[in-house]
Design a protein around this motif. Structure first.
Motif, PDB file in Angstrom:
ATOM      1  N   GLN A  52      -0.495   8.783  -6.390  1.00  0.00           N
ATOM      2  CA  GLN A  52      -0.444  10.207  -6.053  1.00  0.00           C
ATOM      3  C   GLN A  52       0.667  10.985  -6.737  1.00  0.00           C
ATOM      4  O   GLN A  52       0.597  12.206  -6.837  1.00  0.00           O
ATOM      5  N   GLN A  53       1.691  10.284  -7.204  1.00  0.00           N
ATOM      6  CA  GLN A  53       2.838  10.971  -7.792  1.00  0.00           C
ATOM      7  C   GLN A  53       2.957  10.671  -9.284  1.00  0.00           C
ATOM      8  O   GLN A  53       2.698   9.563  -9.723  1.00  0.00           O
ATOM      9  N   SER A  54       3.359  11.661 -10.034  1.00  0.00           N
ATOM     10  CA  SER A  54       3.591  11.468 -11.467  1.00  0.00           C
ATOM     11  C   SER A  54       5.051  11.093 -11.670  1.00  0.00           C
ATOM     12  O   SER A  54       5.873  11.890 -12.123  1.00  0.00           O
ATOM     13  N   ILE A  55       5.373   9.863 -11.296  1.00  0.00           N
ATOM     14  CA  ILE A  55       6.755   9.388 -11.348  1.00  0.00           C
ATOM     15  C   ILE A  55       6.841   8.198 -12.290  1.00  0.00           C
ATOM     16  O   ILE A  55       5.988   7.312 -12.257  1.00  0.00           O
ATOM     17  N   LYS A  56       7.883   8.177 -13.102  1.00  0.00           N
ATOM     18  CA  LYS A  56       8.004   7.143 -14.110  1.00  0.00           C
ATOM     19  C   LYS A  56       9.216   6.238 -13.925  1.00  0.00           C
ATOM     20  O   LYS A  56       9.470   5.384 -14.757  1.00  0.00           O
ATOM     21  N   ARG A  57       9.979   6.434 -12.857  1.00  0.00           N
ATOM     22  CA  ARG A  57      11.184   5.629 -12.664  1.00  0.00           C
ATOM     23  C   ARG A  57      11.184   5.006 -11.273  1.00  0.00           C
ATOM     24  O   ARG A  57      10.620   5.550 -10.322  1.00  0.00           O
ATOM     25  N   LEU A  58      11.874   3.870 -11.169  1.00  0.00           N
ATOM     26  CA  LEU A  58      11.869   3.118  -9.922  1.00  0.00           C
ATOM     27  C   LEU A  58      12.525   3.866  -8.764  1.00  0.00           C
ATOM     28  O   LEU A  58      12.016   3.858  -7.645  1.00  0.00           O
ATOM     29  N   LYS A  59      13.665   4.494  -9.030  1.00  0.00           N
ATOM     30  CA  LYS A  59      14.402   5.133  -7.940  1.00  0.00           C
ATOM     31  C   LYS A  59      13.593   6.228  -7.239  1.00  0.00           C
ATOM     32  O   LYS A  59      13.519   6.241  -5.996  1.00  0.00           O
ATOM     33  N   PRO A  60      12.970   7.162  -7.987  1.00  0.00           N
ATOM     34  CA  PRO A  60      12.159   8.177  -7.306  1.00  0.00           C
ATOM     35  C   PRO A  60      10.992   7.575  -6.523  1.00  0.00           C
ATOM     36  O   PRO A  60      10.625   8.085  -5.463  1.00  0.00           O
ATOM     37  N   ILE A  61      10.423   6.493  -7.048  1.00  0.00           N
ATOM     38  CA  ILE A  61       9.330   5.827  -6.330  1.00  0.00           C
ATOM     39  C   ILE A  61       9.846   5.293  -5.000  1.00  0.00           C
ATOM     40  O   ILE A  61       9.220   5.461  -3.951  1.00  0.00           O
ATOM     41  N   ARG A  62      11.019   4.683  -5.048  1.00  0.00           N
ATOM     42  CA  ARG A  62      11.622   4.132  -3.828  1.00  0.00           C
ATOM     43  C   ARG A  62      12.012   5.240  -2.856  1.00  0.00           C
ATOM     44  O   ARG A  62      11.871   5.088  -1.635  1.00  0.00           O
ATOM     45  N   HIS A  89       0.814  -1.215   0.000  1.00  0.00           N
ATOM     46  CA  HIS A  89       0.000   0.000   0.000  1.00  0.00           C
ATOM     47  C   HIS A  89       0.850   1.268   0.000  1.00  0.00           C
ATOM     48  O   HIS A  89       0.419   2.300  -0.518  1.00  0.00           O
ATOM     49  N   ARG A  90       2.049   1.194   0.545  1.00  0.00           N
ATOM     50  CA  ARG A  90       2.949   2.349   0.464  1.00  0.00           C
ATOM     51  C   ARG A  90       3.346   2.622  -0.982  1.00  0.00           C
ATOM     52  O   ARG A  90       3.325   3.769  -1.442  1.00  0.00           O
ATOM     53  N   VAL A  91       3.689   1.562  -1.690  1.00  0.00           N
ATOM     54  CA  VAL A  91       4.067   1.717  -3.101  1.00  0.00           C
ATOM     55  C   VAL A  91       2.861   2.139  -3.932  1.00  0.00           C
ATOM     56  O   VAL A  91       2.947   3.038  -4.781  1.00  0.00           O
ATOM     57  N   LYS A  92       1.732   1.508  -3.682  1.00  0.00           N
ATOM     58  CA  LYS A  92       0.515   1.826  -4.430  1.00  0.00           C
ATOM     59  C   LYS A  92       0.134   3.292  -4.253  1.00  0.00           C
ATOM     60  O   LYS A  92      -0.276   3.963  -5.214  1.00  0.00           O
TER      61      LYS A  92
END
Length: 352
Positions: free
Chosen positions: A317-327, A309-312
């Motif tokens: 909520q964020q317009s992010i397209k890469r793994l690192k910023p998501i992490r 649920h943290r990742v979801k």
């Protein structure tokens, strides 16, 4: 102005220069890689996944060059492109004449629809010949799976040949009535029967006076939507629902299916990698593929509900397209593998 150009520009617009033409090619072909699956979720292009398997790299490059020469797209380096203002205007104008076929939305039926079509084509051809007492004919496919499946289907049938053919025809007509006429026409024109050979997709497109790639996308839409219609109303389609039955491979690649057998035996990623002499990252790629194509695959062993649920939440909520910023936002305690698993599950909307 063409549907194919509109289709291509729409996909370019979704990626906004962040993925190369190679990435687009793999998406359209339905490459079952972690990167392609990840991209389909991140850029909200799941409907495009495996939507144009017949496209060639040469034709895609040609289309790209033509659009660039027409100032519809511009290079941002390394095979990446963005729409120009002219390209955006063209896409919006074309959108008034064309629209993405609605059936593409059922992308989770990608593998199911292909299997359904192979089985159906062969069964229709076989029954058409058998009810006319013709046992010798050249089958439309030599693939082992549909050949064996059709034999089992006919052997288990409780109705006689005439009744079986009539019921199958009725169910087919009902399912196709839910689709636009152009999709139903493309579907039916490719079916073979007694002393009648179905048209190729190219021949069907020429007969209907539409672009070959448009016909291919429409056919994909039809197969996915019909699969969804049958799946949602199995009581109304007692025969056709059997054509959707999954094979043992679940549509997975051979190597991934081997990994799945070990997972079912309770082995860890490390144990599987050691036994198969593969990198752990390769086994992780397999698990992402399994999560994408098996709706009932439980990822709780690898991703807790809290992490999921943290990742979801970040994805929503964020317009992010890469793994690192998501992490970076979700938390450094979360692995890239876990993020990719969540993406895969989100793409089919299944997680408890």
């Amino acid at each position: 102005m063409s549907f194919t150009a509109y289709f291509f520009l729409t996909l370019i617009h979704h990626f906004k220069g962040e993925r190369s033409i190679s990435g687009i090619y793999h998406l359209l072909k339905g490459k079952k890689s972690a990167q392609t699956i990840q991209d389909s979720v991140l850029f909200n292009v799941q409907p495009f996944f495996q939507s144009l398997e017949v496209i060639t790299r040469q034709d895609l490059n040609k289309m790209c060059n033509e659009c660039e020469q027409s100032n519809l797209i511009q290079s941002v380096g390394d095979g990446h492109f963005r729409l120009t203002l002219s390209g955006l205007a063209y896409m919006n104008e074309a959108g008034e004449h064309f629209q993405l076929p609605s059936g593409l939305a059922y992308f989770h039926h990608s593998s199911t629809a292909k299997r359904f079509w192979k089985r159906l084509k062969l069964t229709v051809q076989t029954m058409s010949n058998l009810i006319r007492d013709e046992g010798r004919f050249l089958p439309v496919t030599n693939d082992k799976e549909p050949l064996e499946w059709t034999k089992r289907f006919l052997k288990k049938a409780k109705l006689d040949r005439q009744e079986l053919a009539a019921q199958l025809l009725n169910e087919l007509q009902n399912s196709l009535q839910t689709r636009p006429n152009i999709e139903a026409d493309i579907f039916v024109l490719q079916l073979s029967g007694y002393k009648q050979t179905g048209l190729t997709l190219m021949q069907a497109s020429e007969l209907l006076n539409i672009d070959y790639y448009e016909a291919a996308v429409l056919m994909t839409s039809c197969l996915r939507a019909v699969s969804q219609e049958i799946n949602d109303g199995k009581d109304n389609y007692p025969l056709l629902s059997r054509f959707l039955e999954k094979s043992d491979s679940k549509g997975l690649t051979a190597s991934t299916h081997k990994t799945l057998t070990f997972i079912k035996k309770g082995l860890t990623i490390q144990q599987i990698a050691q036994y198969r002499r593969l990198k752990e990252s390769t086994i992780e790629d397999h698990l992402v593929e399994i999560a994408m194509y098996m709706e009932d695959f439980d990822i709780n062993t690898f991703v807790s509900r809290e992490v999921y649920h943290r990742v979801k939440t970040v994805l929503e909520q964020q317009s992010i397209k890469r793994l690192k910023p998501i992490r970076d936002i979700a938390g450094s305690d979360i692995s890239y593998f876990q993020i990719r698993l969540v993406m895969a599950k989100e793409s089919v909307g299944k997680h408890d």
